[in-house]
Motif scaffolding. Structure first.
Motif, PDB file in Angstrom:
ATOM      1  N   VAL A  59       0.839  -1.204   0.000  1.00  0.00           N
ATOM      2  CA  VAL A  59       0.000   0.000   0.000  1.00  0.00           C
ATOM      3  C   VAL A  59       0.872   1.251   0.000  1.00  0.00           C
ATOM      4  CG1 VAL A  59      -1.633   1.342   1.374  1.00  0.00           C
ATOM      5  CG2 VAL A  59      -1.982  -1.116   1.076  1.00  0.00           C
ATOM      6  N   ASP A  60       1.883   1.287   0.865  1.00  0.00           N
ATOM      7  CA  ASP A  60       2.760   2.455   0.944  1.00  0.00           C
ATOM      8  C   ASP A  60       3.498   2.682  -0.372  1.00  0.00           C
ATOM      9  OD1 ASP A  60       1.970   2.839   3.539  1.00  0.00           O
ATOM     10  OD2 ASP A  60       3.752   1.937   4.441  1.00  0.00           O
ATOM     11  N   ASP A  61       4.003   1.601  -0.961  1.00  0.00           N
ATOM     12  CA  ASP A  61       4.745   1.732  -2.214  1.00  0.00           C
ATOM     13  C   ASP A  61       3.854   2.254  -3.335  1.00  0.00           C
ATOM     14  OD1 ASP A  61       7.078   0.863  -1.070  1.00  0.00           O
ATOM     15  OD2 ASP A  61       6.939  -1.194  -1.818  1.00  0.00           O
ATOM     16  N   ARG A  62       2.658   1.691  -3.439  1.00  0.00           N
ATOM     17  CA  ARG A  62       1.797   2.085  -4.558  1.00  0.00           C
ATOM     18  C   ARG A  62       1.262   3.498  -4.394  1.00  0.00           C
ATOM     19  NH1 ARG A  62      -2.318  -2.728  -5.827  1.00  0.00           N
ATOM     20  NH2 ARG A  62      -2.944  -1.207  -7.414  1.00  0.00           N
ATOM     21  N   LEU A  63       0.931   3.901  -3.184  1.00  0.00           N
ATOM     22  CA  LEU A  63       0.461   5.271  -2.978  1.00  0.00           C
ATOM     23  C   LEU A  63       1.584   6.280  -3.175  1.00  0.00           C
ATOM     24  CD1 LEU A  63      -1.960   4.874   0.078  1.00  0.00           C
ATOM     25  CD2 LEU A  63      -2.571   5.411  -2.287  1.00  0.00           C
ATOM     26  N   SER A  64       2.798   5.930  -2.740  1.00  0.00           N
ATOM     27  CA  SER A  64       3.927   6.856  -2.912  1.00  0.00           C
ATOM     28  C   SER A  64       4.304   7.017  -4.375  1.00  0.00           C
ATOM     29  CB  SER A  64       5.142   6.363  -2.113  1.00  0.00           C
ATOM     30  OG  SER A  64       5.654   5.160  -2.652  1.00  0.00           O
ATOM     31  N   LEU A 138      -6.813   1.613  -2.058  1.00  0.00           N
ATOM     32  CA  LEU A 138      -5.550   1.603  -1.318  1.00  0.00           C
ATOM     33  C   LEU A 138      -5.646   2.432  -0.042  1.00  0.00           C
ATOM     34  CD1 LEU A 138      -3.059   1.962  -4.311  1.00  0.00           C
ATOM     35  CD2 LEU A 138      -3.338  -0.051  -2.858  1.00  0.00           C
ATOM     36  N   GLU A 139      -6.327   3.559  -0.121  1.00  0.00           N
ATOM     37  CA  GLU A 139      -6.468   4.398   1.075  1.00  0.00           C
ATOM     38  C   GLU A 139      -7.351   3.712   2.123  1.00  0.00           C
ATOM     39  OE1 GLU A 139      -7.800   8.021  -0.680  1.00  0.00           O
ATOM     40  OE2 GLU A 139      -5.759   8.781  -0.936  1.00  0.00           O
ATOM     41  N   LEU A 140      -8.361   2.990   1.656  1.00  0.00           N
ATOM     42  CA  LEU A 140      -9.156   2.201   2.591  1.00  0.00           C
ATOM     43  C   LEU A 140      -8.298   1.103   3.209  1.00  0.00           C
ATOM     44  CD1 LEU A 140     -11.765   1.295   3.947  1.00  0.00           C
ATOM     45  CD2 LEU A 140     -12.341   0.033   1.854  1.00  0.00           C
ATOM     46  N   ALA A 141      -7.487   0.464   2.393  1.00  0.00           N
ATOM     47  CA  ALA A 141      -6.599  -0.593   2.908  1.00  0.00           C
ATOM     48  C   ALA A 141      -5.674  -0.044   3.984  1.00  0.00           C
ATOM     49  CB  ALA A 141      -5.782  -1.193   1.758  1.00  0.00           C
ATOM     50  N   VAL A 158      -6.308  -8.016   2.494  1.00  0.00           N
ATOM     51  CA  VAL A 158      -5.402  -8.461   1.434  1.00  0.00           C
ATOM     52  C   VAL A 158      -5.869  -7.871   0.108  1.00  0.00           C
ATOM     53  CG1 VAL A 158      -4.584 -10.580   2.525  1.00  0.00           C
ATOM     54  CG2 VAL A 158      -6.727 -10.626   1.252  1.00  0.00           C
ATOM     55  N   LEU A 159      -4.926  -7.406  -0.696  1.00  0.00           N
ATOM     56  CA  LEU A 159      -5.217  -6.797  -1.989  1.00  0.00           C
ATOM     57  C   LEU A 159      -4.984  -7.817  -3.095  1.00  0.00           C
ATOM     58  CD1 LEU A 159      -3.381  -3.454  -1.283  1.00  0.00           C
ATOM     59  CD2 LEU A 159      -5.760  -3.557  -2.022  1.00  0.00           C
TER      60      LEU A 159
END
Length: 560
Positions: A59-64, A138-141, A158-159
């Protein structure tokens, strides 16, 4: 049951019946009454902690690496993102039903976590391409991960992407177990246990990325999962609104949100915050451009592609398809022409624009053929990547030569009694945190088991003749040849069990792809990392994905 309504027409989603455990929600939190309360101060089992960390890293990697963040970085605003409000932040709204009656739309200032709670943990996220569905997921995750960190009773988010569901008869539960095994390294046994105990909270992206003729069936399989004994306590599904509106079957969830197009005021405010006054003016005066960049993804692309100019060629385009193609191409050109300050390549050593387009086009076509949204280098297979009979023959020839070399080396080591131990102390890691980790792990395992095999072979070489002689075998038995054969087979077995076969087959395939087909560069991981630095790809551990399916489709349909 009340008559179902089309979501695009009615703002909402028809619920057939409540499913799953009792769920209590308030404006800020969802409490799942499923497992009972854990003791105060209790800690999660180690396996659950590892899974949560893996999902958190993703999540952190994809949002960044999102385009919105890249816009801020490119314009020097990374230190003050609060000054540039994303115009779509206020567009998360829920329509829900109670007893078949349409409920009121929830307040616009509610975050996605509150919307999820209001939907009792059973939520559908709809929107147009590039509208922010995945970013919202992703933000919900991220919120769900924080809840899971502080409360051991919360399920494990889990995504997973539904595009990999390819077997019509496969249940979603079985598919989910396999997905978390491949993606997060969860063993099949543990995955099945978590599914049966309802420990998982599936966040299902990409319903519209399932093959078109199978999407309706996929909806039915999801509903069967939601009605089964192993139904999850909560679930979220993402889909494009247009495709979802065509289904005869609706998902049996408790609520839905639809991410609406940006208004002119939102777009202009965002662009002016970024100092893009000329582009803001063009959006106001050019209806075609305004219609195209109503999606947040495309608005961000336009900022990076056009900057303060670059709209001259735009004027001659008339159809929506032409405009979208031109924008995507302009974005790729802009990313390739920017001054490179990354780490993947030394200055002056970067691939040419033509090479990048060729390599990415081949990768996009491969992923489209396999219905993939994520790519692993070690996942390359000769059957799916070699395009001509000649290349397949070359691959088999190289593999044969390598096998012959290995057999010759084994015989030479044994006959010559060459003593050498290769020290290998690291163990294989299930979680893929770097590119090509699977092949590297195979090589490492080969070192360890090869060492064991060499020691075992030496013991057999010296000890086996003594044993065979004590058995009083017939004189026709050649003890020396029998000893050599058994020793060689033992050593080769240890090498191949350690992963040597996978390593040399991958090596042979990469040789053909690089020097015969010219489909990939030799150092593929470095190239993919370079494309990540250009914001053409995203990297999560050892997996890569295009920044959006729109770009993947665009590159896949370019002429080879």
């Amino acid at each position: 049951m009340a008559e179902q309504q089309n979501y695009g027409e009615s703002k909402g989603y028809q619920v057939n019946q409540p499913l799953g455990p009792t769920v209590a929600g308030d404006n800020n939190h969802l409490t799942v009454n499923q497992y009972g309360s854990a003791p105060t101060g209790a800690e999660r089992p180690r396996n659950e902690q590892v899974l949560l960390q893996g999902v958190r890293d993703e999540v952190d990697d994809r949002l960044s690496q999102s385009l919105h963040n890249q816009v801020l970085i490119n314009l020097g605003k990374e230190s003050q993102p609060q000054r540039v409000r994303r115009p779509w932040d206020a567009e998360v709204r829920l329509s829900r039903w109670d007893g078949g009656k349409v409920g009121e739309v929830l307040p616009e200032d509610w975050g996605i976590g509150a919307v999820f709670a209001a939907a009792k943990g059973k939520l559908l996220i709809l929107g147009a391409p590039g509208s922010g569905k995945t970013t919202t997921l992703l933000e919900l995750a991220r919120e769900l991960l924080e809840r899971a960190r502080t409360d051991v009773n919360e399920p494990l988010p889990v995504l997973v992407n539904l595009s990999s569901w390819k077997e019509d008869q496969q249940s979603i539960a079985d598919w989910l177990r396999e997905e978390i095994r491949v993606k997060y390294g969860v063993s099949g046994k543990l995955g099945q246990q978590w599914i049966e105990e309802k420990r998982l909270l599936p966040l299902l992206d990409g319903l519209d990325e399932v093959a078109a003729e199978r999407q309706e069936l996929c909806v039915q399989r999801i509903n069967e999962f939601l009605a089964s004994e192993v139904r999850p306590v909560a679930v979220v599904v993402c889909s494009r609104e247009e495709e979802y509106g065509l289904y005869q079957t609706n998902l049996e969830l408790m609520g839905a949100i639809c991410l609406k197009p940006l208004t002119l005021e939102q777009m202009q405010g965002y662009l002016r915050d970024l100092g893009q006054d000329n582009l803001a003016e063009s959006v106001a005066t050019d209806g075609g451009l305004r219609e195209l960049v109503q999606a947040p993804l495309l608005l961000s692309m336009a900022v990076l592609a056009f900057g303060e100019g670059g709209l001259e060629q735009w004027r001659g385009l008339t159809t929506e398809g032409e405009r979208l193609t031109w924008l995507l191409d302009a974005y790729v050109v802009a990313r390739l022409q920017r001054e490179y300050k990354g780490k993947a390549y030394a200055v002056g050593k970067v691939p040419s624009a033509g090479q990048v387009r060729r390599y990415l086009g081949w990768l996009a076509r491969l992923m489209e053929q396999q219905s993939q949204t994520e790519f692993l280098i070690e996942g390359l297979q000769p059957r799916e990547t070699l395009e001509s009979r000649r290349d397949k023959w070359r691959y088999r020839l190289i593999v044969g030569l390598i096998v012959g070399l290995i057999v010759g080396l084994i015989v030479g080591l044994i006959v010559g009694l060459i003593v050498g131990l290769i020290v290998g102390l690291k163990t294989d890691i299930q979680t893929r945190v770097e590119p090509n980790q699977g092949i590297k792990a195979s090589i490492q395992n080969t070192k360890i088991l090869g060492t064991i095999g060499l020691i075992t072979s030496l013991i057999l070489w010296f000890g086996l003749p003594v044993l065979l002689n004590s058995l009083n075998l017939p004189e026709s038995v050649d003890i020396e040849r029998l000893t050599g054969a058994i020793t060689a087979v033992t050593f080769y077995f240890c090498l191949t069990e350690g992963g040597l076969q996978a390593a040399y087959q991958h090596f042979a395939l990469r040789l053909v792809l690089t020097f015969s087909q010219h489909s990939t560069p030799w150092n593929y991981a470095r190239f993919l990392n370079y494309c990540t630095e250009l914001t053409l790809l995203q990297r999560v551990g050892g997996r890569y994905r295009f920044i959006h399916k729109l770009l993947q489709d665009h590159l896949a349909h370019m002429p080879p």
